[in-house]
Design a protein around this motif. Structure first.
Motif, PDB file in Angstrom:
ATOM      1  N   ARG A   1     139.283  27.450  25.169  1.00  0.00           N
ATOM      2  CA  ARG A   1     138.684  28.602  25.837  1.00  0.00           C
ATOM      3  C   ARG A   1     139.756  29.412  26.553  1.00  0.00           C
ATOM      4  O   ARG A   1     140.671  28.848  27.150  1.00  0.00           O
ATOM      5  CB  ARG A   1     137.643  28.147  26.850  1.00  0.00           C
ATOM      6  CG  ARG A   1     136.776  29.280  27.392  1.00  0.00           C
ATOM      7  CD  ARG A   1     135.617  28.695  28.145  1.00  0.00           C
ATOM      8  NE  ARG A   1     134.592  29.666  28.434  1.00  0.00           N
ATOM      9  CZ  ARG A   1     133.430  29.368  29.000  1.00  0.00           C
ATOM     10  NH1 ARG A   1     133.147  28.125  29.319  1.00  0.00           N
ATOM     11  NH2 ARG A   1     132.533  30.295  29.238  1.00  0.00           N
TER      12      ARG A   1
ATOM     13  N   TYR B   1     143.289  33.323  31.751  1.00  0.00           N
ATOM     14  CA  TYR B   1     142.971  31.911  31.961  1.00  0.00           C
ATOM     15  C   TYR B   1     142.910  31.201  30.617  1.00  0.00           C
ATOM     16  O   TYR B   1     142.315  31.711  29.656  1.00  0.00           O
ATOM     17  CB  TYR B   1     141.623  31.731  32.678  1.00  0.00           C
ATOM     18  CG  TYR B   1     141.154  30.286  32.629  1.00  0.00           C
ATOM     19  CD1 TYR B   1     141.682  29.347  33.495  1.00  0.00           C
ATOM     20  CD2 TYR B   1     140.240  29.858  31.662  1.00  0.00           C
ATOM     21  CE1 TYR B   1     141.317  28.012  33.425  1.00  0.00           C
ATOM     22  CE2 TYR B   1     139.860  28.531  31.578  1.00  0.00           C
ATOM     23  CZ  TYR B   1     140.401  27.612  32.460  1.00  0.00           C
ATOM     24  OH  TYR B   1     140.033  26.286  32.381  1.00  0.00           O
TER      25      TYR B   1
ATOM     26  N   ARG C   1     135.843  20.214  36.289  1.00  0.00           N
ATOM     27  CA  ARG C   1     136.027  19.075  35.383  1.00  0.00           C
ATOM     28  C   ARG C   1     135.281  17.848  35.903  1.00  0.00           C
ATOM     29  O   ARG C   1     134.893  17.766  37.060  1.00  0.00           O
ATOM     30  CB  ARG C   1     137.503  18.743  35.182  1.00  0.00           C
ATOM     31  CG  ARG C   1     138.351  19.893  34.648  1.00  0.00           C
ATOM     32  CD  ARG C   1     137.933  20.278  33.257  1.00  0.00           C
ATOM     33  NE  ARG C   1     138.755  21.340  32.718  1.00  0.00           N
ATOM     34  CZ  ARG C   1     138.310  22.202  31.828  1.00  0.00           C
ATOM     35  NH1 ARG C   1     137.050  22.146  31.405  1.00  0.00           N
ATOM     36  NH2 ARG C   1     139.101  23.127  31.353  1.00  0.00           N
TER      37      ARG C   1
ATOM     38  N   ASN D   1     142.126  27.061  29.199  1.00  0.00           N
ATOM     39  CA  ASN D   1     141.943  25.654  29.563  1.00  0.00           C
ATOM     40  C   ASN D   1     142.909  24.791  28.765  1.00  0.00           C
ATOM     41  O   ASN D   1     143.642  25.265  27.894  1.00  0.00           O
ATOM     42  CB  ASN D   1     140.485  25.211  29.409  1.00  0.00           C
ATOM     43  CG  ASN D   1     140.002  25.222  27.993  1.00  0.00           C
ATOM     44  OD1 ASN D   1     140.768  25.427  27.064  1.00  0.00           O
ATOM     45  ND2 ASN D   1     138.717  25.004  27.804  1.00  0.00           N
TER      46      ASN D   1
ATOM     47  N   ASP E   1     144.828  22.927  32.552  1.00  0.00           N
ATOM     48  CA  ASP E   1     144.280  24.268  32.759  1.00  0.00           C
ATOM     49  C   ASP E   1     145.319  25.147  33.450  1.00  0.00           C
ATOM     50  O   ASP E   1     146.163  24.648  34.213  1.00  0.00           O
ATOM     51  CB  ASP E   1     143.026  24.212  33.634  1.00  0.00           C
ATOM     52  CG  ASP E   1     141.926  23.343  33.039  1.00  0.00           C
ATOM     53  OD1 ASP E   1     141.819  23.297  31.797  1.00  0.00           O
ATOM     54  OD2 ASP E   1     141.179  22.716  33.813  1.00  0.00           O
TER      55      ASP E   1
ATOM     56  N   GLU F   1     133.656  24.663  31.840  1.00  0.00           N
ATOM     57  CA  GLU F   1     134.570  25.340  32.766  1.00  0.00           C
ATOM     58  C   GLU F   1     133.865  25.794  34.041  1.00  0.00           C
ATOM     59  O   GLU F   1     134.318  26.723  34.716  1.00  0.00           O
ATOM     60  CB  GLU F   1     135.239  26.541  32.089  1.00  0.00           C
ATOM     61  CG  GLU F   1     136.443  26.180  31.244  1.00  0.00           C
ATOM     62  CD  GLU F   1     136.058  25.397  29.991  1.00  0.00           C
ATOM     63  OE1 GLU F   1     136.474  24.232  29.886  1.00  0.00           O
ATOM     64  OE2 GLU F   1     135.332  25.923  29.135  1.00  0.00           O
TER      65      GLU F   1
ATOM     66  N   TYR G   1     140.444  26.866  39.697  1.00  0.00           N
ATOM     67  CA  TYR G   1     140.380  26.142  38.440  1.00  0.00           C
ATOM     68  C   TYR G   1     139.016  25.482  38.278  1.00  0.00           C
ATOM     69  O   TYR G   1     138.335  25.201  39.266  1.00  0.00           O
ATOM     70  CB  TYR G   1     141.481  25.066  38.382  1.00  0.00           C
ATOM     71  CG  TYR G   1     142.858  25.590  38.695  1.00  0.00           C
ATOM     72  CD1 TYR G   1     143.585  26.278  37.732  1.00  0.00           C
ATOM     73  CD2 TYR G   1     143.426  25.413  39.950  1.00  0.00           C
ATOM     74  CE1 TYR G   1     144.863  26.757  38.018  1.00  0.00           C
ATOM     75  CE2 TYR G   1     144.694  25.890  40.242  1.00  0.00           C
ATOM     76  CZ  TYR G   1     145.396  26.577  39.260  1.00  0.00           C
ATOM     77  OH  TYR G   1     146.646  27.061  39.554  1.00  0.00           O
ATOM     78  N   PRO G   2     138.587  25.188  37.053  1.00  0.00           N
ATOM     79  CA  PRO G   2     137.287  24.557  36.853  1.00  0.00           C
ATOM     80  C   PRO G   2     137.234  23.143  37.421  1.00  0.00           C
ATOM     81  O   PRO G   2     138.255  22.481  37.564  1.00  0.00           O
ATOM     82  CB  PRO G   2     137.111  24.555  35.330  1.00  0.00           C
ATOM     83  CG  PRO G   2     138.501  24.656  34.785  1.00  0.00           C
ATOM     84  CD  PRO G   2     139.273  25.469  35.769  1.00  0.00           C
TER      85      PRO G   2
ATOM     86  N   VAL H   1     135.315  27.793  37.517  1.00  0.00           N
ATOM     87  CA  VAL H   1     136.486  28.650  37.373  1.00  0.00           C
ATOM     88  C   VAL H   1     136.132  30.083  37.777  1.00  0.00           C
ATOM     89  O   VAL H   1     135.048  30.576  37.465  1.00  0.00           O
ATOM     90  CB  VAL H   1     137.030  28.613  35.925  1.00  0.00           C
ATOM     91  CG1 VAL H   1     136.085  29.273  34.933  1.00  0.00           C
ATOM     92  CG2 VAL H   1     138.407  29.258  35.854  1.00  0.00           C
TER      93      VAL H   1
END
Length: 227
Positions: free
Chosen positions: A113, A64, A226, A66, A40, A149, A223-224, A152
């Motif tokens: 994405r 952004y 995960r 991913n 990401d 995600e 950041y996401p 994020v």
């Protein structure tokens, strides 16, 4: 000329260390061809102008993508194009260019994405000095907990002189980056000016800082999470 660009690294090249680098495409019309990464990332366009794919982009813009999401080309305009790249860890695999069959074969199905926030204006010092309360504008965000995600976000934070701020709990994502867009902040006793940055992992405490005497405008990225 196609690939001509200059890169400045501000972090160690180790997988567990957050990655922060500056890319400068100083030659008008120079391109970075369509590609993807296995991690990401955010890109923050700060100087010049150019094109991302078919889309014209001017600073300040936040992009952004991913992992395994192709993007580009990135084409510099007549005054060049400069942008920061932020990742939760060093990209050990590097760039995979989509025109290379062996690279395309590494793409994974689904999950692609990207998000783009544009028109972000740098605040005037005069306006920051007049702020009586902190203003937080979310320009990118995914709130649904079951979204791939989830976690994020990109926030633009404006603070008056000496105003204190504490970021989101890092465990809600997979690392964060804070960058000064205007004014200055004081973090852990260190004064940090224009484009100074703080990068943390999800295992570290939440970031806290105080705006300087002129106030501050700060970009906060996460950041996401995960799995």
């Amino acid at each position: 000329m196609l690939f001509r660009s200059w890169r400045s690294d501000f972090s160690e090249r180790r997988a567990e260390v957050p990655q922060l680098l500056l890319v400068e495409q100083q030659v008008p019309g120079s391109q970075i061809l369509p590609h993807f990464h296995a991690i990401d990332q955010f890109q923050v366009f700060v100087d010049g102008s150019g094109r991302l794919g078919h889309h014209a982009v001017e600073p300040i813009a936040i992009h952004y993508t991913n992992s395994y999401t192709g993007y580009g080309p990135i084409v510099a305009g007549e005054n060049g194009f400069s942008y920061y790249v932020m990742r939760p860890g060093f990209d050990v695999q590097g760039s995979h260019y989509l025109h290379v069959p062996e690279a395309r074969a590494k793409l994974k199905p689904g999950g692609k994405r990207f998000m783009l926030a544009e028109g972000i204006k740098v605040a005037r010092i005069e306006d920051l000095k007049q702020l009586k309360s902190t203003v937080v504008e979310r320009v990118i965000g995914v709130d649904k907990p079951d979204d791939p995600e989830a976690g994020v976000f990109a926030d633009i934070v404006r603070l008056g002189p000496a105003a204190a701020y504490t970021g989101a709990d890092p465990v809600t994502g997979n690392g964060q980056v804070f960058m000064v867009l205007q004014g200055s902040i004081v973090h852990n006793g260190n004064e940090m000016g224009l484009r100074a940055s703080i990068a943390i992992t999800r295992d570290e405490p939440a970031v806290s800082f105080v705006a300087g005497s002129d106030g501050a405008q700060v970009m906060a990225l996460q950041y996401p999470r995960r799995a």
